[in-house]
Design a protein around this motif. Structure first.
Motif, mmCIF file in Angstrom:
data_model
loop_
_atom_site.group_PDB
_atom_site.id
_atom_site.type_symbol
_atom_site.label_atom_id
_atom_site.label_comp_id
_atom_site.label_asym_id
_atom_site.label_seq_id
_atom_site.Cartn_x
_atom_site.Cartn_y
_atom_site.Cartn_z
ATOM 1 N N ARG A 111 -23.644 23.883 -18.720
ATOM 2 C CA ARG A 111 -22.730 22.979 -19.408
ATOM 3 C C ARG A 111 -21.472 23.715 -19.860
ATOM 4 O O ARG A 111 -21.473 24.919 -20.052
ATOM 5 C CB ARG A 111 -23.401 22.229 -20.554
ATOM 6 C CG ARG A 111 -23.872 22.999 -21.745
ATOM 7 C CD ARG A 111 -24.002 22.049 -22.935
ATOM 8 N NE ARG A 111 -22.729 21.342 -23.138
ATOM 9 C CZ ARG A 111 -22.611 20.062 -23.480
ATOM 10 N NH1 ARG A 111 -23.675 19.321 -23.646
ATOM 11 N NH2 ARG A 111 -21.417 19.525 -23.670
ATOM 12 N N VAL A 112 -20.399 22.930 -19.989
ATOM 13 C CA VAL A 112 -19.102 23.481 -20.356
ATOM 14 C C VAL A 112 -19.181 24.186 -21.701
ATOM 15 O O VAL A 112 -19.771 23.652 -22.649
ATOM 16 C CB VAL A 112 -18.112 22.290 -20.446
ATOM 17 C CG1 VAL A 112 -16.921 22.624 -21.291
ATOM 18 C CG2 VAL A 112 -17.709 21.830 -19.064
ATOM 19 N N SER A 113 -18.591 25.407 -21.797
ATOM 20 C CA SER A 113 -18.596 26.071 -23.113
ATOM 21 C C SER A 113 -17.194 26.518 -23.548
ATOM 22 O O SER A 113 -16.945 26.638 -24.734
ATOM 23 C CB SER A 113 -19.541 27.268 -23.119
ATOM 24 O OG SER A 113 -19.079 28.256 -22.229
ATOM 25 N N ALA A 114 -16.264 26.757 -22.595
ATOM 26 C CA ALA A 114 -14.930 27.216 -22.996
ATOM 27 C C ALA A 114 -13.947 27.055 -21.850
ATOM 28 O O ALA A 114 -14.334 26.984 -20.680
ATOM 29 C CB ALA A 114 -14.975 28.688 -23.421
ATOM 30 N N ASP B 217 -22.796 16.734 -12.359
ATOM 31 C CA ASP B 217 -23.277 18.091 -12.037
ATOM 32 C C ASP B 217 -23.037 19.088 -13.165
ATOM 33 O O ASP B 217 -23.778 20.060 -13.297
ATOM 34 C CB ASP B 217 -22.570 18.595 -10.766
ATOM 35 C CG ASP B 217 -22.721 17.611 -9.633
ATOM 36 O OD1 ASP B 217 -23.874 17.392 -9.224
ATOM 37 O OD2 ASP B 217 -21.712 17.038 -9.190
ATOM 38 N N VAL B 218 -21.977 18.893 -13.920
ATOM 39 C CA VAL B 218 -21.616 19.862 -14.963
ATOM 40 C C VAL B 218 -21.527 19.117 -16.293
ATOM 41 O O VAL B 218 -20.614 18.308 -16.501
ATOM 42 C CB VAL B 218 -20.257 20.536 -14.653
ATOM 43 C CG1 VAL B 218 -19.887 21.528 -15.743
ATOM 44 C CG2 VAL B 218 -20.277 21.191 -13.283
ATOM 45 N N GLU B 219 -22.470 19.381 -17.168
ATOM 46 C CA GLU B 219 -22.479 18.655 -18.430
ATOM 47 C C GLU B 219 -21.230 18.986 -19.254
ATOM 48 O O GLU B 219 -20.850 20.166 -19.353
ATOM 49 C CB GLU B 219 -23.728 19.025 -19.227
ATOM 50 C CG GLU B 219 -24.300 17.839 -19.971
ATOM 51 C CD GLU B 219 -25.509 18.228 -20.788
ATOM 52 O OE1 GLU B 219 -25.530 17.872 -21.964
ATOM 53 O OE2 GLU B 219 -26.394 18.913 -20.231
ATOM 54 N N VAL C 146 -11.694 17.964 -19.757
ATOM 55 C CA VAL C 146 -11.293 16.884 -18.843
ATOM 56 C C VAL C 146 -10.389 17.480 -17.776
ATOM 57 O O VAL C 146 -9.364 18.098 -18.087
ATOM 58 C CB VAL C 146 -10.538 15.760 -19.589
ATOM 59 C CG1 VAL C 146 -10.232 14.615 -18.618
ATOM 60 C CG2 VAL C 146 -11.347 15.264 -20.776
ATOM 61 N N ASN C 147 -10.764 17.256 -16.535
ATOM 62 C CA ASN C 147 -9.928 17.666 -15.410
ATOM 63 C C ASN C 147 -8.955 16.522 -15.118
ATOM 64 O O ASN C 147 -9.343 15.486 -14.573
ATOM 65 C CB ASN C 147 -10.813 17.968 -14.189
ATOM 66 C CG ASN C 147 -10.008 18.424 -12.973
ATOM 67 O OD1 ASN C 147 -8.777 18.381 -12.970
ATOM 68 N ND2 ASN C 147 -10.707 18.857 -11.924
#
Ligand SMILES: Cc1cc2nc3c(=O)[nH]c(=O)nc-3n(C[C@H](O)[C@H](O)[C@H](O)COP(=O)(O)OP(=O)(O)OC[C@H]3O[C@@H](n4cnc5c(N)ncnc54)[C@H](O)[C@@H]3O)c2cc1C
Length: 390
Positions: free
Chosen positions: A182-185, A328-330, A199-200
């Motif tokens: 998951r996203v962290s930074a 796919d990526v939390e 957000v992309n």
């Protein structure tokens, strides 16, 4: 630079700035936008920014209707900012497309869009010098027109800032860090911002941003040119925005007696690399657009072409955006693939993405038809006219 944020948006175009504002309007304060250049450095700054509501799928119609409502209320919402030119929009359609045109018009009316068919002669009265040859049907939308992309993005950004958001210009995101999937930074040259949500919204660079976390987003980048011509002095002013499917052109008024003109679909896609492409317009393009334009508006044969540029479309397989939480990526959200028509729907997209992030689902418009999985599940959206006519 902040060390932590609740949300980090990558990209300061129409979509990123709209989302930033709408997150703050929902009460989020610790939100950050990273822009590698200045606001509107990507597709938004190059956009013709025509706002028409003639979409052929329901989600597009709902998004554009909500966006037009926001455009119409813009000065009240954004401290008097006048960004929308409500000049009306004409759609010229060849006779062979009459059936799909009629189906679309019925759907648009059912869903509440103010639009009606006008006779070719009435269109010629409203569009001075129009050659009526080959036009089968004409639609008119009184509530449509065009907008100022820089004005819109800077109004969203200013309001978001006054609501507490942070905007870092000339600050490219370099990487997204993950922790246990998951996203962290987000990594920048000034340091890392820890965050649970990224957000992309990186427009033509969204595919590269996706690669940082192992995603292969189905996006292609195409080069799109436009020119601005001075309207000859003896021709009455061109007041309206026009999409001309008959000769595949579009045009709308530009400041000081000018006309902005581009070429519509179907046409060959010129695939390109967003970091290495020519911003100029080619001589072939100018010759081609002159031929098309002067066929429809013969008096424009005397027009002087004063400038031109090429920008980028970011195109998905069905020419509609991907608006989604990444499966796919939390913690990663996708607002990518503008496909050459998403300036006009960016106000509502920002609102709906803010709802998705803050509330878990978009309540204003059901954006689930725009999930990324539609390509693998073969539930592509259909768009009756093809290309960016969506
Ligand atoms: C010539 C042309 C004509 C068009 N005409 C119309 C029209 O008439 N009507 C309509 O509705 N739409 C039109 N479009 C399409 C519309 O402009 C786009 O769909 C819309 O502007 C896309 O906005 P965006 O925010 O997704 O992308 P962009 O505006 O490209 O914004 C993405 C931003 O992300 C930034 N960025 C990228 N990578 C990073 C990074 N690593 N770190 C930080 N920042 C980053 C970029 O610098 C850029 O500013 C047109 C487009 C073009 C090119």
């Amino acid at each position: 630079m902040l060390k932590t944020a609740d949300v980090v948006i990558i990209g300061g175009g129409a979509i990123g700035t709209s989302l930033l504002y709408h997150l703050t309007a929902k009460g989020l304060r610790n939100v950050v936008l990273l822009e590698k250049g200045l606001l509107c450095a990507g597709s938004t700054g190059d956009s013709a920014a025509i706002v028409r509501q003639h979409y052929s799928n329901e989600v597009g119609i709902h998004l554009v209707r909500k966006s037009v409502e926001i455009f119409q209320n813009f000065p009240d919402m954004f401290d008097g900012a006048e960004v929308f030119h409500n000049v009306g929009w004409y759609f010229l359609v060849p006779p062979e497309a009459a059936d799909i045109f009629n189906n679309n018009m019925a759907r648009l009316k059912r869903l509440g869009v103010r639009t009606w068919e006008v006779s070719v002669a009435d269109a010629a009265e409203a569009l001075p010098g129009l050659n009526m040859e080959g036009i089968g049907c004409v639609a008119f939308e009184p509530d449509s027109g065009y907008a100022n992309p820089h004005g819109m993005a800077s109004a969203f950004a200013a309001k978001a800032k006054s609501n507490g958001a942070q905007i870092y210009l000339q600050t490219p995101a370099r990487d997204i860090k993950l922790n246990n999937g998951r996203v962290s930074a987000v990594v920048t040259d000034q340091g890392e911002i820890s965050t649970p949500v990224v957000v992309n919204a990186a427009g033509p660079w969204a595919k590269s941003v996706g690669r940082w976390v192992g995603l292969d987003l189905p996006l292609e980048i195409t080069r799109e040119s436009e020119v601005v011509a001075r309207i000859p002095a003896d021709l009455p002013p061109m007041r309206h925005a026009v999409s001309n499917m008959v000769d595949r052109t579009y045009w709308r008024p530009e400041q000081r007696g000018m006309l902005l003109v581009g070429v519509g679909h179907p046409k060959e896609n010129e695939l390109t690399d967003p970091d290495h492409y020519s911003r100029d317009v080619s001589r072939d393009f100018v010759e081609d657009i002159t031929r098309r334009l002067t066929h429809r508006l013969p008096a424009m044969g005397q027009a002087l072409f004063v400038k031109g540029w090429s920008g980028l479309y970011t195109v998905t397989p069905d020419w509609n955006m991907i608006l989604d939480k990444s499966p796919d990526v939390e913690g990663l959200y996708l607002a990518v693939g503008g496909s050459g028509h998403s300036f006009k729907i960016s106000p509502a997209i920002g609102l709906c993405m803010a709802e998705l992030i803050a509330d878990g689902a978009a309540g204003t418009v059901d954006i689930t038809p725009l999930q990324g999985a539609r390509f693998t599940e073969e539930t592509h959206l259909s768009s009756t006219y093809g290309g960016n006519r969506a």
